[in-house]
Design a protein around this motif. Structure first.
Motif, mmCIF file in Angstrom:
data_model
loop_
_atom_site.group_PDB
_atom_site.id
_atom_site.type_symbol
_atom_site.label_atom_id
_atom_site.label_comp_id
_atom_site.label_asym_id
_atom_site.label_seq_id
_atom_site.Cartn_x
_atom_site.Cartn_y
_atom_site.Cartn_z
ATOM 1 N N LEU A 73 0.820 -1.206 0.000
ATOM 2 C CA LEU A 73 0.000 0.000 0.000
ATOM 3 C C LEU A 73 0.858 1.262 0.000
ATOM 4 C CD1 LEU A 73 -2.813 1.344 0.264
ATOM 5 C CD2 LEU A 73 -2.565 1.135 2.745
ATOM 6 N N VAL A 74 1.920 1.261 0.804
ATOM 7 C CA VAL A 74 2.724 2.481 0.963
ATOM 8 C C VAL A 74 3.693 2.671 -0.204
ATOM 9 C CG1 VAL A 74 4.451 3.600 2.413
ATOM 10 C CG2 VAL A 74 2.491 2.455 3.465
ATOM 11 N N ASN A 75 4.442 1.623 -0.527
ATOM 12 C CA ASN A 75 5.550 1.780 -1.471
ATOM 13 C C ASN A 75 5.181 1.514 -2.920
ATOM 14 O OD1 ASN A 75 7.476 2.419 0.556
ATOM 15 N ND2 ASN A 75 7.694 0.246 1.045
ATOM 16 N N LYS A 76 3.961 1.078 -3.173
ATOM 17 C CA LYS A 76 3.542 0.873 -4.558
ATOM 18 C C LYS A 76 2.320 1.720 -4.909
ATOM 19 C CE LYS A 76 5.501 -3.746 -5.175
ATOM 20 N NZ LYS A 76 5.220 -5.153 -5.542
ATOM 21 N N THR A 77 1.234 1.520 -4.157
ATOM 22 C CA THR A 77 -0.001 2.239 -4.501
ATOM 23 C C THR A 77 0.141 3.734 -4.240
ATOM 24 O OG1 THR A 77 -1.222 0.247 -3.856
ATOM 25 C CG2 THR A 77 -2.488 2.267 -4.176
ATOM 26 N N MET A 78 0.548 4.098 -3.023
ATOM 27 C CA MET A 78 0.719 5.522 -2.722
ATOM 28 C C MET A 78 1.840 6.151 -3.540
ATOM 29 S SD MET A 78 0.197 5.782 1.409
ATOM 30 C CE MET A 78 -1.369 5.385 2.189
ATOM 31 N N GLU A 79 2.912 5.396 -3.754
ATOM 32 C CA GLU A 79 4.047 5.938 -4.521
ATOM 33 C C GLU A 79 3.649 6.192 -5.964
ATOM 34 O OE1 GLU A 79 7.733 7.491 -5.032
ATOM 35 O OE2 GLU A 79 6.803 6.838 -3.154
ATOM 36 N N LEU A 93 -6.441 9.911 -6.585
ATOM 37 C CA LEU A 93 -6.634 10.171 -5.152
ATOM 38 C C LEU A 93 -7.929 9.540 -4.649
ATOM 39 C CD1 LEU A 93 -5.483 13.898 -4.832
ATOM 40 C CD2 LEU A 93 -4.367 11.883 -3.854
ATOM 41 N N LYS A 94 -8.952 9.588 -5.474
ATOM 42 C CA LYS A 94 -10.227 8.999 -5.086
ATOM 43 C C LYS A 94 -10.110 7.485 -4.940
ATOM 44 C CE LYS A 94 -15.030 8.586 -6.609
ATOM 45 N NZ LYS A 94 -16.026 8.961 -7.671
ATOM 46 N N PHE A 95 -9.517 6.828 -5.949
ATOM 47 C CA PHE A 95 -9.370 5.377 -5.884
ATOM 48 C C PHE A 95 -8.393 4.952 -4.792
ATOM 49 C CE2 PHE A 95 -11.114 5.531 -10.237
ATOM 50 C CZ PHE A 95 -12.090 4.559 -10.125
ATOM 51 N N LEU A 96 -7.376 5.757 -4.558
ATOM 52 C CA LEU A 96 -6.427 5.427 -3.504
ATOM 53 C C LEU A 96 -7.096 5.446 -2.132
ATOM 54 C CD1 LEU A 96 -3.577 4.908 -2.430
ATOM 55 C CD2 LEU A 96 -3.204 7.393 -2.479
ATOM 56 N N GLU A 97 -7.945 6.412 -1.908
ATOM 57 C CA GLU A 97 -8.641 6.491 -0.619
ATOM 58 C C GLU A 97 -9.549 5.289 -0.421
ATOM 59 O OE1 GLU A 97 -9.538 8.066 3.055
ATOM 60 O OE2 GLU A 97 -8.006 8.676 1.625
ATOM 61 N N GLU A 98 -10.285 4.903 -1.468
ATOM 62 C CA GLU A 98 -11.148 3.740 -1.356
ATOM 63 C C GLU A 98 -10.338 2.458 -1.129
ATOM 64 O OE1 GLU A 98 -13.434 3.650 -4.899
ATOM 65 O OE2 GLU A 98 -14.629 5.448 -4.417
ATOM 66 N N ASN A 99 -9.240 2.316 -1.847
ATOM 67 C CA ASN A 99 -8.403 1.122 -1.694
ATOM 68 C C ASN A 99 -7.745 1.082 -0.320
ATOM 69 O OD1 ASN A 99 -7.069 -1.233 -2.462
ATOM 70 N ND2 ASN A 99 -5.303 -0.095 -3.239
ATOM 71 N N LYS A 100 -7.328 2.227 0.167
ATOM 72 C CA LYS A 100 -6.688 2.286 1.484
ATOM 73 C C LYS A 100 -7.651 1.864 2.584
ATOM 74 C CE LYS A 100 -6.556 6.022 3.695
ATOM 75 N NZ LYS A 100 -6.371 7.415 4.155
ATOM 76 N N VAL A 101 -8.876 2.330 2.533
ATOM 77 C CA VAL A 101 -9.864 1.975 3.561
ATOM 78 C C VAL A 101 -10.147 0.471 3.521
ATOM 79 C CG1 VAL A 101 -12.266 2.274 4.277
ATOM 80 C CG2 VAL A 101 -10.904 4.257 3.600
ATOM 81 N N LYS A 102 -10.288 -0.070 2.327
ATOM 82 C CA LYS A 102 -10.589 -1.495 2.209
ATOM 83 C C LYS A 102 -9.431 -2.358 2.719
ATOM 84 C CE LYS A 102 -12.578 -2.585 -1.582
ATOM 85 N NZ LYS A 102 -12.822 -2.893 -3.016
#
Length: 394
Positions: A266-272, A336-345
């Motif tokens: 989540l941190v080093n791939k999706t957020m990056e 940013l929208k998809f990242l927030e949804e993916n992060k919560v899940k």
């Protein structure tokens, strides 16, 4: 030269005495010397033997009007008789052979030289055309690279100028307050998640060391129970307890490792990935403001023909960078929208896993701990599976 010698020999008068003997007459050496000179020339040029034989006959001084020539006296044998027809044949051969053989050789060499010059000229023309095409291609590549470097240098200069102007408060910048706030929240979230990931890894390392210690301690208790008969039961109980704790600890390590792996992704791939898009967006925003400022500066100047052409070019570049900026802004908003949804899940699942696994382990509920791993589809690796086999070590 041969014909001259032959004509001279044919017209010479040979005096004969009453007995038909010519031995008493004075000899004429001029013709013989001329014949010897001709023989030497023939040997250099390559005349045939028949021609030299003819010249030998001419030197002997026969009368060509006679039907035969007798080499000896008047009453000699037939062996010395040479027919006149043979002399005529020899004269015809000498005339046909009067052309040196070097003439045909020279003509053949000249023909070969002409053919070589023709083929060589075509090869030279072909190589020249190939070299000219290669030069044109290289020149085109060089011009293209030079044009690219020129555009890059001009763009870098304008962006650097805009950056310095913004830093010192002299230039204006385009700001999307809502988007900028979301970007700042993402960066702060990433820093906090990186800290959580670092602590989770530290917990995994410490817990792994504790499990290894429990495993060694259980082996020690088991060994002492065999060597101390009076304390066999006590050492045996403790050995069983440490082995059970070690087994539950390995199960908990599987759950914690899965938690760490998911947070790392989540941190080093999706957020990056989202942050990389944000960097492109910020660069596009800077270019957009740089070309906007350039267009505004040109619009405030005089409106002559040269300036109008520069304004049109600046307007075109401004529109190109405006479209790029708007496209990247839309991409950032969507990511940013998809990242927030993916992060919560993802975090909902991982936090639930971490809580249930820790609670079951410290409660000593081995059945609940195993059910937690089954719930999240976590498969434990058998002990020693991470180590390479003896065949791979060779």
């Amino acid at each position: 030269m041969t014909d001259g010698i032959m004509s001279k020999a044919a017209t010479m008068e040979i005096p004969i005495n009453s007995n038909g003997d010519t031995g008493t007459l004075p000899e004429d050496d001029s013709l013989e010397q001329a014949a010897k000179l001709q023989w030497s020339l023939d040997e250099k040029v390559g005349y045939s033997r028949d021609t030299r034989d003819l010249q030998q006959v001419m030197v002997s001084g026969p009368n060509l009007n006679e039907t035969s020539i007798v080499s000896g006296g008047y009453g000699g044998t037939a062996e010395g008789i040479i027919p006149t027809s043979s002399i005529k044949d020899l004269r015809m051969k000498s005339r046909r052979g009067s052309v040196p053989p070097s003439y045909a050789t020279a003509r053949h060499l000249a023909h070969q030289s002409y053919e070589y010059q023709g083929s060589g000229g075509s090869n030279i023309n072909h190589s020249a055309s190939s070299s000219s095409l290669a030069d044109d291609a290289n020149r085109g590549v060089a011009v293209e690279k030079l044009e690219y470097v020129k555009k890059w240098g001009l763009n870098t200069y304008k962006c650097t100028k805009q950056m310095i102007s913004e830093r010192f408060g002299r230039g204006s910048r385009t700001v999307d307050l809502e988007l900028e706030a979301q970007i700042e929240v993402l960066r702060d979230t990433k820093r906090k998640y990186e800290n959580m990931l670092r602590l989770a890894r530290a917990l995994t390392n410490h817990f792994y060391s504790m499990v290894q210690t429990q495993h060694a301690l259980g082996d020690t208790f088991a060994d002492l129970s065999q060597k101390s008969p009076e304390l066999r039961d006590e050492f045996g109980y403790n050995a069983e307890t440490q082995k059970l704790l070690c087994k539950n600890g390995e199960t908990l390590l599987g759950a914690v490792n899965f938690f760490v792996s998911s947070i790392n992704t989540l941190v080093n791939k999706t957020m990056e990935d989202t942050l990389q898009t944000i960097k492109l967006y910020e660069n596009a925003r800077l270019e957009f403001d740089a070309y906007r400022a350039d267009l505004e500066e040109l619009s405030l100047g005089p409106r002559d023909a040269v300036t109008m052409a520069r304004i049109d070019a600046a307007q075109l570049q401004f529109q190109v960078h405006k479209d790029k900026y708007e496209q990247l802004r839309a991409d950032v908003t969507i990511k940013l929208k998809f990242l927030e949804e993916n992060k919560v899940k993802v975090m909902h699942k991982q936090l639930l896993l971490f809580h249930n696994a820790i609670s079951a382990y410290f409660a000593g509920n081995q059945q609940q701990l195993e059910q937690t791993l089954q719930q999240f589809n976590i498969k434990l690796k058998p002990p020693g599976s991470d180590k390479p086999s003896w065949l791979e070590e060779q």
